[in-house]
Design a protein around this motif. Structure first.
Motif, short mmCIF file in Angstrom:
data_model
loop_
_atom_site.label_atom_id
_atom_site.label_comp_id
_atom_site.label_asym_id
_atom_site.label_seq_id
_atom_site.Cartn_x
_atom_site.Cartn_y
_atom_site.Cartn_z
N GLU A 61 20.35 -62.58 -62.18
CA GLU A 61 20.10 -63.56 -61.34
C GLU A 61 19.37 -64.39 -61.83
O GLU A 61 18.23 -63.54 -62.46
N SER A 113 25.68 -64.88 -51.72
CA SER A 113 25.61 -64.88 -53.13
C SER A 113 26.85 -65.93 -53.23
O SER A 113 28.07 -65.09 -53.47
N THR A 131 18.77 -58.09 -58.98
CA THR A 131 18.31 -59.62 -57.10
C THR A 131 16.97 -58.96 -56.97
O THR A 131 16.14 -59.21 -56.52
#
Length: 169
Positions: free
Chosen positions: A93, A38, A136
């Motif tokens: 996220e 990421s 996540t």
């Protein structure tokens, strides 16, 4: 010979906000065969001189140490922090998730969105775009459940993270 287990680490890199810096950092990962799970970048100063790059990567501890040491040597890098090693930190996220469906599928999509605290940001008679944020794992789980009711498309931000506590990183 036994290989050390791979660990996931979140790195916070404070850099000069100038052209080519991201390319140099990504080039370092690419040239050495390190994977980026990421990547997010944002200007973080009032004078627009400094940016924070958050990278999630994985590897055995010696490889993570090597990544940090190599990043630290790059000229536009002010500071590299391994948030995973520092201790408690907050990671989030965000994703936009498009789901199409009518009837029971539509009702189920809304019910699941409510459970995950995802909010509809666009609605039509046969589709939704939901905004979901969290860990996540939470985002992954929401997307997996939406596959069952008509997932069309996903756009994700990548992980952003910050250390806990009153001190600045």
């Amino acid at each position: 010979m036994k290989h050390a287990p791979s660990e996931k680490h979140t790195l916070s890199i404070i850099v000069d906000n100038e052209s080519g810096v991201l390319a140099r950092i990504v080039g370092l990962f690419s040239a050495r065969g390190y994977n980026i799970d990421s990547l997010t970048v944002a200007d973080v100063s009032t004078d627009h001189a400094v940016s924070r790059i958050t990278i999630v990567t994985s590897g055995p501890p010696p490889v993570i140490d090597q990544i940090i040491a190599q990043l630290d040597r790059l000229v536009p890098v002010h500071r590299v922090l391994d948030l995973t090693e520092l201790g408690p930190h907050v990671e989030r996220e965000m994703a936009l998730v498009k789901v199409a469906g009518t009837g029971d599928k539509r009702v189920e999509a809304l019910r699941l969105a409510d459970i995950f605290r995802a909010r509809p940001v666009d609605t039509s008679t046969n589709s939704f775009v939901f905004e979901v944020s969290g860990s996540t794992e939470k985002v992954d789980q929401f997307i997996a459940l939406m596959r069952e009711v008509g997932l069309v498309e996903v756009a994700r931000t990548g992980v952003v993270a910050i250390a806990r506590g009153a001190e600045a990183a």
